[in-house]
Scaffold this active site. Structure first.
Site, PDB file in Angstrom:
ATOM      1  N   GLU A 276       0.559  -1.380  -0.075  1.00  0.00           N
ATOM      2  CA  GLU A 276      -0.058  -0.224   0.012  1.00  0.00           C
ATOM      3  C   GLU A 276       1.375   1.445  -0.550  1.00  0.00           C
ATOM      4  OE1 GLU A 276      -2.118   0.442   3.585  1.00  0.00           O
ATOM      5  OE2 GLU A 276      -3.562   2.110   2.479  1.00  0.00           O
TER       6      GLU A 276
ATOM      7  N   ARG B  49       6.159 -13.051   9.686  1.00  0.00           N
ATOM      8  CA  ARG B  49       6.288 -11.815   9.102  1.00  0.00           C
ATOM      9  C   ARG B  49       7.692 -11.358   9.990  1.00  0.00           C
ATOM     10  NH1 ARG B  49       3.301  -7.387   9.237  1.00  0.00           N
ATOM     11  NH2 ARG B  49       4.710  -5.752   9.929  1.00  0.00           N
TER      12      ARG B  49
ATOM     13  N   LYS C 172       5.111   1.050   9.105  1.00  0.00           N
ATOM     14  CA  LYS C 172       4.774   2.064   8.164  1.00  0.00           C
ATOM     15  C   LYS C 172       4.032   3.551   8.863  1.00  0.00           C
ATOM     16  CE  LYS C 172       3.342  -0.234   4.336  1.00  0.00           C
ATOM     17  NZ  LYS C 172       2.144   0.036   3.381  1.00  0.00           N
TER      18      LYS C 172
HETATM   19  P1  ATP Z   1       3.199  -1.619   7.458  1.00  0.00           P
HETATM   20  O1  ATP Z   1       2.544  -2.371   8.842  1.00  0.00           O
HETATM   21  O2  ATP Z   1       3.840  -1.077   8.151  1.00  0.00           O
HETATM   22  O3  ATP Z   1       2.160  -0.557   6.750  1.00  0.00           O
HETATM   23  P2  ATP Z   1       1.940  -3.451   6.083  1.00  0.00           P
HETATM   24  O4  ATP Z   1       1.542  -5.203   5.984  1.00  0.00           O
HETATM   25  O5  ATP Z   1       0.446  -3.113   6.338  1.00  0.00           O
HETATM   26  O6  ATP Z   1       3.032  -3.238   6.773  1.00  0.00           O
HETATM   27  P3  ATP Z   1       1.517  -3.124   2.616  1.00  0.00           P
HETATM   28  O7  ATP Z   1       2.217  -2.082   1.676  1.00  0.00           O
HETATM   29  O8  ATP Z   1       1.093  -3.977   2.995  1.00  0.00           O
HETATM   30  O9  ATP Z   1       2.903  -2.506   4.037  1.00  0.00           O
HETATM   31  O10 ATP Z   1       2.540  -4.660   2.818  1.00  0.00           O
HETATM   32  C1  ATP Z   1       3.352  -5.151   1.619  1.00  0.00           C
HETATM   33  C2  ATP Z   1       3.226  -6.778   1.003  1.00  0.00           C
HETATM   34  O11 ATP Z   1       4.710  -6.421   2.724  1.00  0.00           O
HETATM   35  C3  ATP Z   1       1.891  -7.255   2.410  1.00  0.00           C
HETATM   36  O12 ATP Z   1       1.998  -8.193   1.593  1.00  0.00           O
HETATM   37  C4  ATP Z   1       2.713  -8.004   3.474  1.00  0.00           C
HETATM   38  O13 ATP Z   1       2.799  -8.917   4.392  1.00  0.00           O
HETATM   39  C5  ATP Z   1       4.613  -7.672   3.713  1.00  0.00           C
HETATM   40  N1  ATP Z   1       5.227  -6.769   4.096  1.00  0.00           N
HETATM   41  C6  ATP Z   1       4.753  -6.028   5.540  1.00  0.00           C
HETATM   42  N2  ATP Z   1       4.847  -5.933   6.336  1.00  0.00           N
HETATM   43  C7  ATP Z   1       5.864  -7.338   6.311  1.00  0.00           C
HETATM   44  C8  ATP Z   1       6.925  -8.123   7.130  1.00  0.00           C
HETATM   45  N3  ATP Z   1       7.135  -7.012   8.539  1.00  0.00           N
HETATM   46  N4  ATP Z   1       7.662  -9.187   7.426  1.00  0.00           N
HETATM   47  C9  ATP Z   1       7.285  -9.566   6.241  1.00  0.00           C
HETATM   48  N5  ATP Z   1       6.311  -9.406   4.690  1.00  0.00           N
HETATM   49  C10 ATP Z   1       5.563  -7.671   5.286  1.00  0.00           C
HETATM   50 MG    MG Z   2      -0.822  -1.198   5.962  1.00  0.00          MG
END
Ligand code: ATP
Ligand code: MG
Length: 566
Positions: free
Chosen positions: A42, A267, A277
């Site tokens: 995102e 994760r 983020k």
């Molecule tokens: P954040 O909480 O930092 O915003 P998010 O999962 O909401 O993380 P996204 O932009 O939706 O962020 O993530 C893109 C991809 O990266 C998704 O498939 C998510 O599962 C993966 N991802 C995010 N954080 C991690 C992590 N700590 N370890 C492994 N994969 C991750």
């Molecule tokens: Mg997110």
């Protein structure tokens, strides 16, 4: 596909559970042998090292199986998304060494199709427009121990829902006034299946679609459709989405469209840092750090500026592996990975971070000798050398001298002899102090017979010091970084506080007037160096300019985390 294929390919011969699933699918012909993954960020912030794990996994699988991996921006929530993030994310993925070729997609490109699918669900009696407010909906939803209750609007006619949904799109209603909901089961033990919201009203401009839409699809509805449209085979996501999988499946089954398989993995969590983020945004916006690429943060732009190489991040992702249960990885493992690499690749140089002047009284004034020194003295198979100028006045590290040394201090002290690395033996003859009693310079004598740092007569010295010629050395700024948070898990904060209470006030130390070998004037951004005894360093990409060089310490020479925990 990757810039550096040899280092991207998997060193582990043991397959992770996702690759095992793919092998089985390929054997059974489930997707006709196709392997197509995606990385779906995102665009609501900069990527962090957790994302790197997901990028290496998704693009790595595509590489290993001769498949494809898409980059898809999951931009269904216009309130937090921005083109700045869309751009930084692409830059970071490219830097990591991966390429989505022409397959760059946006969820928002599919909004019309998603709307059509929502209409199909209404017509099938599988979705309805609900007038409950957010708060009422919460009450109706029940809890883990209590079943929910049906919305009073659940049985409204298909025609009425179709009409209202169209008018939601047309902008007739205020934010939050109505939602479109799936009609599943308010008593399901899985809360995600209790008539979840499919569309919400949000009068908000979108970075891609502008003001075209005032209703936006929810993640669970949108994500499966995005995967389906793109022909994804294995939709890999993190464990939090395990309970969403039945919903992912429900939407695709009810729509009767191509159905990828969602697979969850653990994760990446690292100690001594946050990993979201949202939290990095707070650190940046509240000025706790100097920007998204602050070298203390584990954003990809931060660790890149810190001096981590993309190959070390890929190696780290490989070492961490892919598991089905959550764990917390030691920051020491990340540092170990870059240290291992830089030990092989970074030439050694002499840099004096806190200079103390040494005058060698019996060395001729104006004389300059060029000494040849090894760039990789630890590796006898490499004979790369550079020359460093030696003169009568040099700088040594202030901490390498003690006026009243303890017994085991083998460096310089009054009357004591040490070796200047690759140059000569010197003996400290006189200590000069200012009126406050601070040592300001030393007078020494040298032994001309010890040229090149070799013992003239078999006599031994215990200490070898690094040094730079005062006349030739290059003044630079050096930034030393310590952990950004003082506790292993900064996410846990005392009542009424947030994670920022755990910030380390001493995470950045700026040293000016450091003196380095003159050869470093030609350093390029990609270069890495070992400053002997101080660690591995690179130029700071943000603040370093010709004439005023700034070096970041990427990592110290030894693991400092292990002893900290005790
Ligand atoms: P954040 O909480 O930092 O915003 P998010 O999962 O909401 O993380 P996204 O932009 O939706 O962020 O993530 C893109 C991809 O990266 C998704 O498939 C998510 O599962 C993966 N991802 C995010 N954080 C991690 C992590 N700590 N370890 C492994 N994969 C991750
Ligand atoms: Mg997110």
């Amino acid at each position: 596909m990757a810039a550096n294929e040899s280092s991207v390919s998997n060193e582990n011969t043991r397959k992770d559970f996702i690759r095992t699933i793919i092998d089985e699918d390929n054997a059974s012909g489930k997707y006709d042998g196709r392997v197509h993954t995606r990385f779906p960020p995102e665009p609501n912030g900069y990527l962090h090292i957790g994302h790197a794990k997901s990028i290496c996994l998704n693009f790595g699988i595509a590489q290993d199986y001769g498949g494809l991996c898409n980059l898809r921006f999951d931009d269904t929530n216009p309130t937090k998304e921005d083109v700045e993030y869309v751009e930084s994310i692409q830059e970071d993925i490219r830097w990591l060494g991966f390429d989505w070729e022409e397959r760059l997609y946006y969820a928002s490109d599919y909004f019309e199709q998603m709307y059509e699918y929502a209409v199909q669900l209404i017509k099938k009696g599988k979705a309805f427009v609900c007038d409950l407010s957010a708060e009422e909906m919460r009450e109706y939803r029940g809890s883990l121990t209590e079943p929910g209750r049906n919305s009073p609007y659940r049985d409204r006619s298909v025609e009425e829902s179709l009409d209202l949904f169209e008018r939601m799109r047309a902008g007739e209603f205020a934010d939050g006034a109505r939602t479109l909901r799936a009609r599943i089961d308010m008593t399901s033990p899985n809360m995600h299946l209790r008539d979840p919201i499919i569309y919400r009203i949000l009068h908000q401009s979108h970075h891609n679609t502008g003001d075209k839409w005032c209703i936006y699809p929810m993640y669970d509805f949108a994500h499966g459709i995005e995967d389906s449209i793109e022909g994804i085979t294995h939709s890999i996501c993190t464990l939090e989405f395990e309970d969403n999988r039945p919903l992912y499946d429900w939407f695709l089954d009810e729509l009767g469209v191509y159905h990828p398989q969602q697979i969850e993995f653990a994760r990446l969590n690292l100690n001594y840092t946050v990993m979201s983020k949202r939290k990095f945004i707070k650190l940046v916006q509240d000025g706790h750090v100097r920007g998204w690429d602050d070298p203390r943060m584990v954003t990809l732009s931060g660790i890149r500026r810190r001096g981590y190489t993309s190959s070390s991040i890929r190696k780290f992702a490989e070492r961490v592996g892919v598991a089905k249960n959550n764990s917390v990885i030691d920051m020491a493992l990340l540092e170990h990975t870059i240290r291992d690499e830089l030990n092989e690749t970074a030439p050694r140089v002499m840099a004096v971070l806190r200079p103390l002047k040494v005058i060698i009284d019996n060395y001729p004034e104006g004389k300059v000798e060029d000494f040849e020194v090894q760039n990789f003295p630890h590796d006898k198979t490499r004979n790369e050398v550079r020359t460093v100028p030696f003169t009568r006045e040099i700088f040594i590290e202030a901490s390498d001298f003690m006026e009243e040394p303890p017994r085991k201090f083998f460096r310089l002290a009054p009357g004591k002899e040490v070796r200047l690395m690759g140059a000569y033996y010197i003996i400290c003859q006189e200590v000069v102090k200012d009126e406050d009693g601070n040592v300001v310079e030393l007078h020494c004598s040298y032994d001309p017979e010890s040229r090149g740092g070799a013992s003239p007569d078999g006599r031994k010295v215990r200490g070898t010091l690094h040094w730079v010629s005062a006349a030739h050395s290059l003044p630079v700024e050096v930034r030393l970084y310590d952990k950004l948070f003082l506790v292993e898990n900064p996410n846990k904060a005392p009542e009424g506080e947030d994670f920022t209470v755990h910030l380390n006030p001493d995470s950045l130390e700026v040293l000016t007037g450091c003196m380095v070998e003159p050869g470093l004037a030609d350093a390029a951004l990609e270069d890495r160096f070992q400053f002997i005894r101080h660690g591995y360093f690179c130029l700071d990409s943000g603040d370093s300019k010709a004439g005023t060089l700034v070096f970041n310490r990427t990592v110290s020479l030894r693991d400092t985390w292990a002893k900290m925990k005790k």
